[in-house]
Design a protein around this motif. Sequence first.
Motif, PDB file in Angstrom:
ATOM      1  N   GLN A 181      -9.260  18.040 -27.577  1.00  6.58           N
ATOM      2  CA  GLN A 181     -10.432  18.437 -27.431  1.00  6.58           C
ATOM      3  C   GLN A 181     -11.089  18.576 -28.834  1.00  6.58           C
ATOM      4  OE1 GLN A 181     -12.392  17.675 -25.268  1.00  6.58           O
ATOM      5  NE2 GLN A 181     -11.729  17.859 -23.473  1.00  6.58           N
ATOM      6  N   ILE A 223     -17.817  22.292 -27.425  1.00 11.83           N
ATOM      7  CA  ILE A 223     -16.144  23.124 -26.848  1.00 11.83           C
ATOM      8  C   ILE A 223     -15.829  24.119 -27.426  1.00 11.83           C
ATOM      9  CG2 ILE A 223     -13.528  22.749 -25.335  1.00 11.83           C
ATOM     10  CD1 ILE A 223     -14.808  20.164 -24.210  1.00 11.83           C
ATOM     11  N   LYS A 241     -17.776  27.170 -27.366  1.00 12.15           N
ATOM     12  CA  LYS A 241     -17.565  27.849 -25.724  1.00 12.15           C
ATOM     13  C   LYS A 241     -16.214  28.846 -26.064  1.00 12.15           C
ATOM     14  CE  LYS A 241     -20.334  24.668 -22.895  1.00 12.15           C
ATOM     15  NZ  LYS A 241     -21.175  25.371 -22.818  1.00 12.15           N
ATOM     16  N   THR A 290     -20.092  16.838 -23.673  1.00  6.40           N
ATOM     17  CA  THR A 290     -20.756  18.244 -22.726  1.00  6.40           C
ATOM     18  C   THR A 290     -21.539  18.817 -22.650  1.00  6.40           C
ATOM     19  OG1 THR A 290     -20.170  19.514 -24.851  1.00  6.40           O
ATOM     20  CG2 THR A 290     -18.049  19.008 -23.516  1.00  6.40           C
ATOM     21  N   THR A 341     -24.516  21.709 -20.281  1.00  7.40           N
ATOM     22  CA  THR A 341     -24.113  23.217 -19.884  1.00  7.40           C
ATOM     23  C   THR A 341     -25.187  23.579 -18.448  1.00  7.40           C
ATOM     24  OG1 THR A 341     -26.908  23.384 -20.711  1.00  7.40           O
ATOM     25  CG2 THR A 341     -25.057  24.102 -21.466  1.00  7.40           C
ATOM     26  N   TYR A 399     -24.803  16.566 -16.849  1.00  5.05           N
ATOM     27  CA  TYR A 399     -23.920  15.376 -16.935  1.00  5.05           C
ATOM     28  C   TYR A 399     -24.800  14.197 -16.217  1.00  5.05           C
ATOM     29  CZ  TYR A 399     -20.714  18.085 -18.630  1.00  5.05           C
ATOM     30  OH  TYR A 399     -19.463  18.936 -19.556  1.00  5.05           O
ATOM     31  N   ASN A 419     -16.515  14.047 -16.615  1.00  2.26           N
ATOM     32  CA  ASN A 419     -16.311  15.115 -17.330  1.00  2.26           C
ATOM     33  C   ASN A 419     -16.970  16.321 -16.738  1.00  2.26           C
ATOM     34  OD1 ASN A 419     -15.767  13.965 -19.952  1.00  2.26           O
ATOM     35  ND2 ASN A 419     -17.155  12.751 -20.282  1.00  2.26           N
ATOM     36  N   ALA A 420     -17.769  15.587 -16.233  1.00  2.00           N
ATOM     37  CA  ALA A 420     -18.382  17.380 -15.640  1.00  2.00           C
ATOM     38  C   ALA A 420     -17.193  17.476 -14.485  1.00  2.00           C
ATOM     39  CB  ALA A 420     -19.834  16.686 -14.217  1.00  2.00           C
ATOM     40  N   HIS A 444     -14.754  19.304 -17.030  1.00  2.00           N
ATOM     41  CA  HIS A 444     -15.435  20.982 -17.469  1.00  2.00           C
ATOM     42  C   HIS A 444     -15.841  22.192 -16.254  1.00  2.00           C
ATOM     43  CE1 HIS A 444     -19.599  22.585 -19.953  1.00  2.00           C
ATOM     44  NE2 HIS A 444     -19.624  23.188 -18.959  1.00  2.00           N
ATOM     45  N   ARG A 471     -12.328  23.742 -16.924  1.00  2.00           N
ATOM     46  CA  ARG A 471     -11.904  24.087 -18.298  1.00  2.00           C
ATOM     47  C   ARG A 471     -12.619  25.885 -17.944  1.00  2.00           C
ATOM     48  NH1 ARG A 471     -11.105  23.755 -23.113  1.00  2.00           N
ATOM     49  NH2 ARG A 471     -10.697  21.443 -23.120  1.00  2.00           N
ATOM     50  N   THR A 488     -19.640  29.504 -12.203  1.00  2.00           N
ATOM     51  CA  THR A 488     -19.220  27.472 -12.027  1.00  2.00           C
ATOM     52  C   THR A 488     -20.161  27.506 -11.426  1.00  2.00           C
ATOM     53  OG1 THR A 488     -16.385  27.536 -12.071  1.00  2.00           O
ATOM     54  CG2 THR A 488     -17.702  25.366 -10.971  1.00  2.00           C
TER      55      THR A 488
END
Length: 695
Positions: free
Chosen positions: A126, A131, A134, A438, A440, A445, A465-466, A469, A472, A556
């Motif tokens: 990445q 990212i 964060k 990315t 929030t 997204y 990607n969502a 995310h 992660r 989440t």
Amino acid sequence: MEIKEEHIRETERLLINGNLFDTDERVPFIKNLDSCDLLAVPGSGKTTVLLAKLYCLAKHLPFKDGSGILVLSHTNTAVNEIEKSLKKVVPILFEYPNFVGTVQSFVNKFLANPACFLKYGSYIHQNDNDIYEKEAEKFYYSLPWKNTEPKGLRNKLFGKVNHGKGTISPDEKQQNVIEFLKYFELDIIERKIKYNNKPFYTFNGTAQPYYLELEQWKEDLFSKGILNYRDSFYLGDWFIENNPRITSLLKKRFKYVFIDEMQDLEKYQIDIIDKIFYTPESQSTIQRIGDINQSIYNSGKKVKVETDWQPREPVMYLRDSYRLTKENADIVNFFTLDRQQDENGNQRFVVNGKRELVNAIKPHLILFDKTTKGKLKEKFKELIKENQLDQTVEGKKYGFKIIGWSAKWEDEENHDGKFRLEDIFEEYKKDNSSIKETYTSLSEYLQYFDKNKRTLKAARKAILNALIHILRIENKKHAVTVRRKDKERYYTKKDLIKYIQEEKNGSNYEEFKSKLYKWSFDLAVKQKHEEVYHCIKDFINSDFKEWFGFEITNETQNFIGRNFEKLIQVEDKQENKQKEGINIEIGTVHSVKGQTHCATMYVETAYQRPTYETQKIIKNTSNPLLFHEHNCNGTYDKQALKMMYVGFSRPTHLLCFAVLKENVKDKIENYKNAGWEIFDLTENGNDKNNINKLH
């Protein structure tokens, strides 16, 4: 090797509708194959002449010595423009040994990625500031507060980062420390930590334990393949230092090096390119292209006063602007910060407007105040209709924009009645829909992907990607073996797909693939954002969490959201025109850099002190708005000059400058005599009669 006339004729048909490149400036540059810098005024077609040169060179590929062409730019937008224009006609330019990409992608591919693997056992996973930031916040909150000696890193940073900042709240101090963790730089070779371009900690310093703790955190991220953009260049430097042969290989591979948008590169980017190609033994031709007066970007998010790019002799110039009329170019010319004077004091950088209109349009000065700011947009539309610009080819192609320097206030405190874009235009919300990896929230997204392409691929990428995310957030990783060592890595889109394919012998994959296709189709084609949101939300709360073995945490849940959040979108221009008649887009000067508009209204806004642009640039008898040479010496004054230079140089036809009447009320007659068309929207004005017509 020489550029052939027949190939230039082909580029004229391909790029400029069969018109001819002028023989004073453009043809000499296209034919020049020696190292040089090219300084080009706004609207001079600098990218077009670069495209022409690349086309002509590509006709000679492959070169007999096996070398290729390197084309670099600052942004993906410029790279995409090159690909869109040339990939179909000279596809060989985009094949080995050539490379077309951003400076960042070049450094990552040839230097940082192998460096990261050699030194930390991981390829770049990445390379993303969002990212990384964060991760910095997570690291901060993991640090214990330790008052006893020796004090903990968190305590130490509170004191050192906030030293000399006066009396500020604990929350402000904490935010300053988090900002430090987000933006400090690790010099891998010197083993130094830098912040705001100053040394902060060193390996050999008295605070070595704190240096080592920060270095360990950074290197742990590197071992996971997580870097911010700046890290790539430090790794690149390390790779060159420890593998000096790489520079010889790159010089041998790339015979011609072209760098567009040079004014936007920062010193560390310029230095690493020079370290590779600008050496005494180099046989590479290096040509750097840009406009030093348009350097309004830097990593500190402030307007650059002096560009890091210092042009090298020999310098070539494109002075003729085919975007600007003489009336608009004459204004822009007086906002030029660096005129590139020669040893005799002659100005070498001059903006010449070459666009000719059937009916010339004067620049317009629009006077407003607190009570009449709401009339600006409608006045702009009225002027567009009055000049029938909505019927022009340029109006339909480029559209119309209102722009300003300052968009939104960073806090909600009283601003003493001062204006930024959000205060003037109620419907304005600074566009958060720039294409990123990315966001929030799940809603972002699904709405802020690359809709302009209207492809299933773009929608599919946003959905995946969502999902990664969320993995992660839940700290879900997968096992990999790197150099015979077992490690854990965060999931990529490819890893996610592979995991689902292999889990339970792939029994879930066909179902997931079918859902992913339907969601992508409904987003890209049917624009069913809310419906897709609820489908994906249900999927996450059922199959997805079960497949990857996690429970939905509060973080989440906050990312997913309780309900779909409809966000302001940048809609298709043609659809907007059908809805509103004339579509007026609103944005910052930064957001329109490099764009062309049919008509532009630049609205002065509040930024620092002196507050408004007119208060910064008007110095007693020196006023560039009245065709005087500027006398701007202060930092904010020069910043204003550059912002206005960029903003004023966008339109092909109509330039409007909306200014607070109180800032120019004593000189209105002077503006009229200088050639401005003036409209007064204030209560004491009479907009039904143009002020010019009252005299």
